[in-house]
Design a protein around this motif. Sequence first.
Motif, mmCIF file in Angstrom:
data_model
loop_
_atom_site.group_PDB
_atom_site.id
_atom_site.type_symbol
_atom_site.label_atom_id
_atom_site.label_comp_id
_atom_site.label_asym_id
_atom_site.label_seq_id
_atom_site.Cartn_x
_atom_site.Cartn_y
_atom_site.Cartn_z
ATOM 1 N N SER A 55 0.773 -1.147 0.079
ATOM 2 C CA SER A 55 0.015 0.099 0.111
ATOM 3 C C SER A 55 0.792 1.255 -0.029
ATOM 4 C CB SER A 55 -0.959 0.090 1.142
ATOM 5 O OG SER A 55 -0.203 -0.033 2.370
ATOM 6 N N PHE A 56 2.233 1.125 0.449
ATOM 7 C CA PHE A 56 3.123 2.315 0.255
ATOM 8 C C PHE A 56 3.337 2.667 -1.194
ATOM 9 C CE2 PHE A 56 7.284 3.914 -0.582
ATOM 10 C CZ PHE A 56 7.606 4.617 0.576
ATOM 11 N N PHE A 57 2.977 1.883 -2.090
ATOM 12 C CA PHE A 57 3.218 2.438 -3.391
ATOM 13 C C PHE A 57 1.846 2.779 -4.141
ATOM 14 C CE2 PHE A 57 6.753 -0.493 -2.582
ATOM 15 C CZ PHE A 57 7.899 0.200 -2.606
ATOM 16 N N ASP A 58 0.920 2.829 -3.352
ATOM 17 C CA ASP A 58 -0.330 3.411 -3.881
ATOM 18 C C ASP A 58 -0.654 4.765 -3.041
ATOM 19 O OD1 ASP A 58 -3.059 4.058 -4.521
ATOM 20 O OD2 ASP A 58 -4.136 2.320 -3.654
ATOM 21 N N LEU A 59 -0.180 5.788 -3.902
ATOM 22 C CA LEU A 59 -0.436 7.305 -3.273
ATOM 23 C C LEU A 59 -1.559 7.665 -2.885
ATOM 24 C CD1 LEU A 59 2.296 8.924 -5.760
ATOM 25 C CD2 LEU A 59 2.580 7.530 -3.658
ATOM 26 N N TYR A 87 5.036 -0.989 -11.578
ATOM 27 C CA TYR A 87 3.802 -0.019 -11.076
ATOM 28 C C TYR A 87 3.465 0.749 -12.310
ATOM 29 C CZ TYR A 87 5.274 -1.636 -6.414
ATOM 30 O OH TYR A 87 5.586 -2.388 -5.351
ATOM 31 N N THR A 88 2.199 1.038 -12.688
ATOM 32 C CA THR A 88 2.024 1.805 -13.757
ATOM 33 C C THR A 88 1.367 3.065 -13.604
ATOM 34 O OG1 THR A 88 -0.220 0.759 -13.608
ATOM 35 C CG2 THR A 88 1.280 -0.310 -15.037
ATOM 36 N N SER A 89 1.145 3.528 -12.249
ATOM 37 C CA SER A 89 0.618 4.734 -11.967
ATOM 38 C C SER A 89 1.655 5.900 -12.444
ATOM 39 C CB SER A 89 0.512 4.982 -10.478
ATOM 40 O OG SER A 89 0.420 6.232 -9.820
ATOM 41 N N LYS A 90 1.268 7.087 -13.148
ATOM 42 C CA LYS A 90 1.637 8.133 -13.448
ATOM 43 C C LYS A 90 2.217 8.952 -12.144
ATOM 44 C CE LYS A 90 1.841 12.001 -16.470
ATOM 45 N NZ LYS A 90 3.109 12.669 -15.627
ATOM 46 N N SER A 91 1.509 9.124 -11.284
ATOM 47 C CA SER A 91 1.607 9.833 -10.174
ATOM 48 C C SER A 91 2.803 9.076 -9.397
ATOM 49 C CB SER A 91 0.395 10.300 -9.391
ATOM 50 O OG SER A 91 -0.214 8.820 -8.948
ATOM 51 N N LEU A 92 2.917 7.847 -9.268
ATOM 52 C CA LEU A 92 3.978 7.226 -8.572
ATOM 53 C C LEU A 92 5.350 7.385 -9.271
ATOM 54 C CD1 LEU A 92 4.997 5.578 -6.183
ATOM 55 C CD2 LEU A 92 4.395 3.612 -7.611
#
Length: 122
Positions: A55-59, A87-92
């Motif tokens: 969950s750390f990597f889910d901003l 991880y595919t999240s652009k924000s991450l």
Amino acid sequence: MNITKVEAGGKNIAIVSGSEVLIGDVQSALDLIATVHYQADSERIILNKSLLNESFFDLKTRLAGEILQKFINYRVKVAIVGDFSVYTSKSLKDFIYESNNGNDIFFLPTEEQAIEKLSQVK
């Protein structure tokens, strides 16, 4: 949890390893900071990303920001090592990019790069 101490560039660097998640919340991060300071006399820590709760990597959870703020508040520099391409999240990705351009928090692919980076930053 195992803590290995290395010296590079005149700096003590603690490499923390283990087989289970060590940081799942802010308190566990504070506990880790205190333990590393006591056992390795170091304000520079290398962690494998597997030691952090996913969950750390889910901003959206805000966990990364809260935990990393504690490292900054206690003047501890940290390098998180692993493959972040999963991880595919652009924000991450933006978060990792900005962190890597700072002086306190780094996301790097290898332990060797982490040692080099933490030995060079002031």
